[in-house]
Design a protein around this motif. Structure first.
Motif, mmCIF file in Angstrom:
data_model
loop_
_atom_site.group_PDB
_atom_site.id
_atom_site.type_symbol
_atom_site.label_atom_id
_atom_site.label_comp_id
_atom_site.label_asym_id
_atom_site.label_seq_id
_atom_site.Cartn_x
_atom_site.Cartn_y
_atom_site.Cartn_z
ATOM 1 N N GLY A 1 -6.360 -8.997 2.915
ATOM 2 C CA GLY A 1 -7.440 -9.847 2.428
ATOM 3 C C GLY A 1 -8.659 -9.037 2.040
ATOM 4 N N ARG A 2 -8.944 -8.005 2.832
ATOM 5 C CA ARG A 2 -10.075 -7.133 2.518
ATOM 6 C C ARG A 2 -9.841 -6.396 1.203
ATOM 7 N NH1 ARG A 2 -11.030 -3.037 6.796
ATOM 8 N NH2 ARG A 2 -10.948 -1.303 5.371
ATOM 9 N N ILE A 3 -8.612 -5.944 0.986
ATOM 10 C CA ILE A 3 -8.263 -5.279 -0.276
ATOM 11 C C ILE A 3 -8.477 -6.253 -1.435
ATOM 12 C CG2 ILE A 3 -6.334 -4.349 -1.639
ATOM 13 C CD1 ILE A 3 -7.269 -2.309 0.317
ATOM 14 N N ASP A 4 -8.023 -7.481 -1.282
ATOM 15 C CA ASP A 4 -8.198 -8.485 -2.336
ATOM 16 C C ASP A 4 -9.668 -8.754 -2.626
ATOM 17 O OD1 ASP A 4 -5.532 -8.949 -3.024
ATOM 18 O OD2 ASP A 4 -5.290 -10.562 -1.566
ATOM 19 N N ASP A 5 -10.491 -8.731 -1.592
ATOM 20 C CA ASP A 5 -11.927 -9.023 -1.755
ATOM 21 C C ASP A 5 -12.729 -7.834 -2.284
ATOM 22 O OD1 ASP A 5 -11.428 -11.556 -0.772
ATOM 23 O OD2 ASP A 5 -12.131 -11.100 1.259
ATOM 24 N N THR A 6 -12.137 -6.666 -2.282
ATOM 25 C CA THR A 6 -12.816 -5.458 -2.738
ATOM 26 C C THR A 6 -12.752 -5.366 -4.259
ATOM 27 O OG1 THR A 6 -12.253 -4.309 -0.683
ATOM 28 C CG2 THR A 6 -12.777 -2.924 -2.577
ATOM 29 N N PRO A 7 -13.866 -5.015 -4.897
ATOM 30 C CA PRO A 7 -13.816 -4.825 -6.355
ATOM 31 C C PRO A 7 -12.757 -3.784 -6.732
ATOM 32 C CG PRO A 7 -16.084 -4.797 -5.578
ATOM 33 C CD PRO A 7 -15.203 -4.797 -4.359
ATOM 34 N N GLU A 8 -12.130 -3.984 -7.865
ATOM 35 C CA GLU A 8 -11.005 -3.129 -8.265
ATOM 36 C C GLU A 8 -11.349 -1.642 -8.228
ATOM 37 O OE1 GLU A 8 -7.822 -2.440 -11.870
ATOM 38 O OE2 GLU A 8 -8.756 -4.406 -11.628
ATOM 39 N N VAL A 9 -12.529 -1.282 -8.667
ATOM 40 C CA VAL A 9 -12.900 0.138 -8.720
ATOM 41 C C VAL A 9 -13.073 0.756 -7.336
ATOM 42 C CG1 VAL A 9 -13.972 -0.055 -10.999
ATOM 43 C CG2 VAL A 9 -15.378 -0.339 -8.960
ATOM 44 N N GLU A 10 -13.136 -0.065 -6.285
ATOM 45 C CA GLU A 10 -13.325 0.441 -4.925
ATOM 46 C C GLU A 10 -12.070 0.344 -4.057
ATOM 47 O OE1 GLU A 10 -16.763 -1.481 -3.230
ATOM 48 O OE2 GLU A 10 -17.886 -1.245 -5.095
ATOM 49 N N LYS A 11 -11.017 -0.272 -4.571
ATOM 50 C CA LYS A 11 -9.800 -0.480 -3.773
ATOM 51 C C LYS A 11 -9.190 0.843 -3.306
ATOM 52 C CE LYS A 11 -8.586 -4.866 -5.972
ATOM 53 N NZ LYS A 11 -8.682 -5.865 -4.941
ATOM 54 N N GLU A 12 -9.108 1.815 -4.207
ATOM 55 C CA GLU A 12 -8.529 3.099 -3.837
ATOM 56 C C GLU A 12 -9.320 3.759 -2.707
ATOM 57 O OE1 GLU A 12 -8.041 7.401 -5.873
ATOM 58 O OE2 GLU A 12 -7.015 5.762 -6.938
ATOM 59 N N ALA A 13 -10.630 3.656 -2.756
ATOM 60 C CA ALA A 13 -11.468 4.255 -1.712
ATOM 61 C C ALA A 13 -11.207 3.608 -0.352
ATOM 62 C CB ALA A 13 -12.942 4.140 -2.085
ATOM 63 N N VAL A 14 -10.988 2.306 -0.319
ATOM 64 C CA VAL A 14 -10.689 1.612 0.938
ATOM 65 C C VAL A 14 -9.359 2.111 1.501
ATOM 66 C CG1 VAL A 14 -10.148 -0.652 1.939
ATOM 67 C CG2 VAL A 14 -12.066 -0.415 0.350
ATOM 68 N N ALA B 1 2.127 1.833 2.708
ATOM 69 C CA ALA B 1 3.073 0.971 1.982
ATOM 70 C C ALA B 1 2.556 0.663 0.579
ATOM 71 C CB ALA B 1 3.323 -0.315 2.763
ATOM 72 N N LEU B 2 1.253 0.473 0.446
ATOM 73 C CA LEU B 2 0.666 0.219 -0.872
ATOM 74 C C LEU B 2 0.797 1.449 -1.764
ATOM 75 C CD1 LEU B 2 -2.517 -1.769 0.203
ATOM 76 C CD2 LEU B 2 -0.415 -2.690 -0.829
ATOM 77 N N VAL B 3 0.555 2.623 -1.210
ATOM 78 C CA VAL B 3 0.703 3.863 -1.970
ATOM 79 C C VAL B 3 2.169 4.052 -2.356
ATOM 80 C CG1 VAL B 3 0.490 6.382 -1.879
ATOM 81 C CG2 VAL B 3 -1.325 4.930 -0.924
ATOM 82 N N ALA B 4 3.069 3.868 -1.411
ATOM 83 C CA ALA B 4 4.501 4.065 -1.658
ATOM 84 C C ALA B 4 5.033 3.092 -2.713
ATOM 85 C CB ALA B 4 5.288 3.920 -0.360
ATOM 86 N N SER B 5 4.423 1.928 -2.800
ATOM 87 C CA SER B 5 4.897 0.948 -3.782
ATOM 88 C C SER B 5 4.744 1.458 -5.207
ATOM 89 C CB SER B 5 4.157 -0.388 -3.607
ATOM 90 O OG SER B 5 2.820 -0.295 -4.075
ATOM 91 N N GLN B 6 3.888 2.456 -5.401
ATOM 92 C CA GLN B 6 3.681 3.023 -6.729
ATOM 93 C C GLN B 6 4.445 4.336 -6.938
ATOM 94 O OE1 GLN B 6 -0.511 3.194 -7.670
ATOM 95 N NE2 GLN B 6 -0.735 0.982 -7.497
ATOM 96 N N CYS B 7 5.230 4.734 -5.950
ATOM 97 C CA CYS B 7 6.044 5.941 -6.070
ATOM 98 C C CYS B 7 7.381 5.601 -6.726
ATOM 99 C CB CYS B 7 6.353 6.526 -4.683
ATOM 100 S SG CYS B 7 4.962 7.263 -3.842
ATOM 101 N N PRO B 8 7.999 6.586 -7.373
ATOM 102 C CA PRO B 8 9.367 6.355 -7.842
ATOM 103 C C PRO B 8 10.253 5.988 -6.650
ATOM 104 C CG PRO B 8 8.483 8.409 -8.727
ATOM 105 C CD PRO B 8 7.502 7.913 -7.705
ATOM 106 N N GLY B 9 10.983 4.930 -6.756
ATOM 107 C CA GLY B 9 11.836 4.474 -5.665
ATOM 108 C C GLY B 9 11.118 3.643 -4.625
ATOM 109 N N GLY B 10 9.826 3.463 -4.795
ATOM 110 C CA GLY B 10 9.051 2.660 -3.857
ATOM 111 C C GLY B 10 9.310 1.179 -4.061
ATOM 112 N N LEU C 1 -2.926 -3.989 -7.539
ATOM 113 C CA LEU C 1 -3.750 -2.799 -7.320
ATOM 114 C C LEU C 1 -3.861 -2.008 -8.615
ATOM 115 C CD1 LEU C 1 -2.293 -1.422 -3.982
ATOM 116 C CD2 LEU C 1 -4.490 -2.542 -4.294
ATOM 117 N N PRO C 2 -4.947 -1.270 -8.762
ATOM 118 C CA PRO C 2 -4.993 -0.325 -9.874
ATOM 119 C C PRO C 2 -3.995 0.801 -9.591
ATOM 120 C CG PRO C 2 -6.854 0.015 -8.414
ATOM 121 C CD PRO C 2 -6.137 -1.210 -7.917
ATOM 122 N N VAL C 3 -3.712 1.601 -10.584
ATOM 123 C CA VAL C 3 -2.872 2.774 -10.356
ATOM 124 C C VAL C 3 -3.633 3.710 -9.417
ATOM 125 C CG1 VAL C 3 -1.775 4.770 -11.435
ATOM 126 C CG2 VAL C 3 -1.736 2.554 -12.594
#
Length: 136
Positions: free
Chosen positions: A19-32, A60-69, A82-84
């Motif tokens: 929920g916190r990730i969803d509430d965070t502005p897109e440009v700040e999601k990676e920093a969180v 898990a969020l990072v892995a979802s963007q990996c090949p095979g994730g 999420l942004p890339v």
């Protein structure tokens, strides 16, 4: 810890983090996500279970963007895309998961005491995707 299953988001803390990730502005999601991984990767003493749970969800969020994730499709994960994410989060996520599975991890102790046989292999599979994504 309100936990209902062994999935990476199947507990109150991870669901709240989503929920916190969803509430965070897109440009700040990676920093969180980065901050959550850094907190677990470099614990000062003993890795608290809440910090570990958030690190696992972040990994898990990072892995979802990996090949095979695997995409995060659980209702308890973030609703918004999420942004890339930067690829340098992958080795950081591996370090965080190593700490989560380490000797000084409250979360690992809780799962070990509960006698669960699925949680640690799930974390290990997540780690494998991240390691493969580091070299790929």
């Amino acid at each position: 810890m309100g936990t209902w299953d062994t999935g990476h988001f199947d507990n109150d803390t991870a669901a709240d983090f989503s929920g916190r990730i969803d509430d965070t502005p897109e440009v700040e999601k990676e920093a969180v996500i980065r901050k959550a991984l850094e907190g677990a990767a470099a614990p000062t003493d003993y890795l608290d279970s809440d910090e570990a749970v958030i690190a696992v969800a972040s990994a898990a969020l990072v892995a979802s963007q990996c090949p095979g994730g695997e995409p995060v499709t659980t209702a308890y994960g973030p609703d918004k895309p999420l942004p890339v994410l930067a690829t340098d989060l992958r080795p950081l996520a591996v370090k965080a998961l190593d700490a989560v599975l380490g000797e000084d991890s409250e979360l690992r102790e809780l799962w070990d005491e509960g006698g669960d046989k699925e949680w640690a292999p799930g974390i290990a599979r997540l780690r494998e995707v991240l390691v493969a994504g580091c070299v790929g």
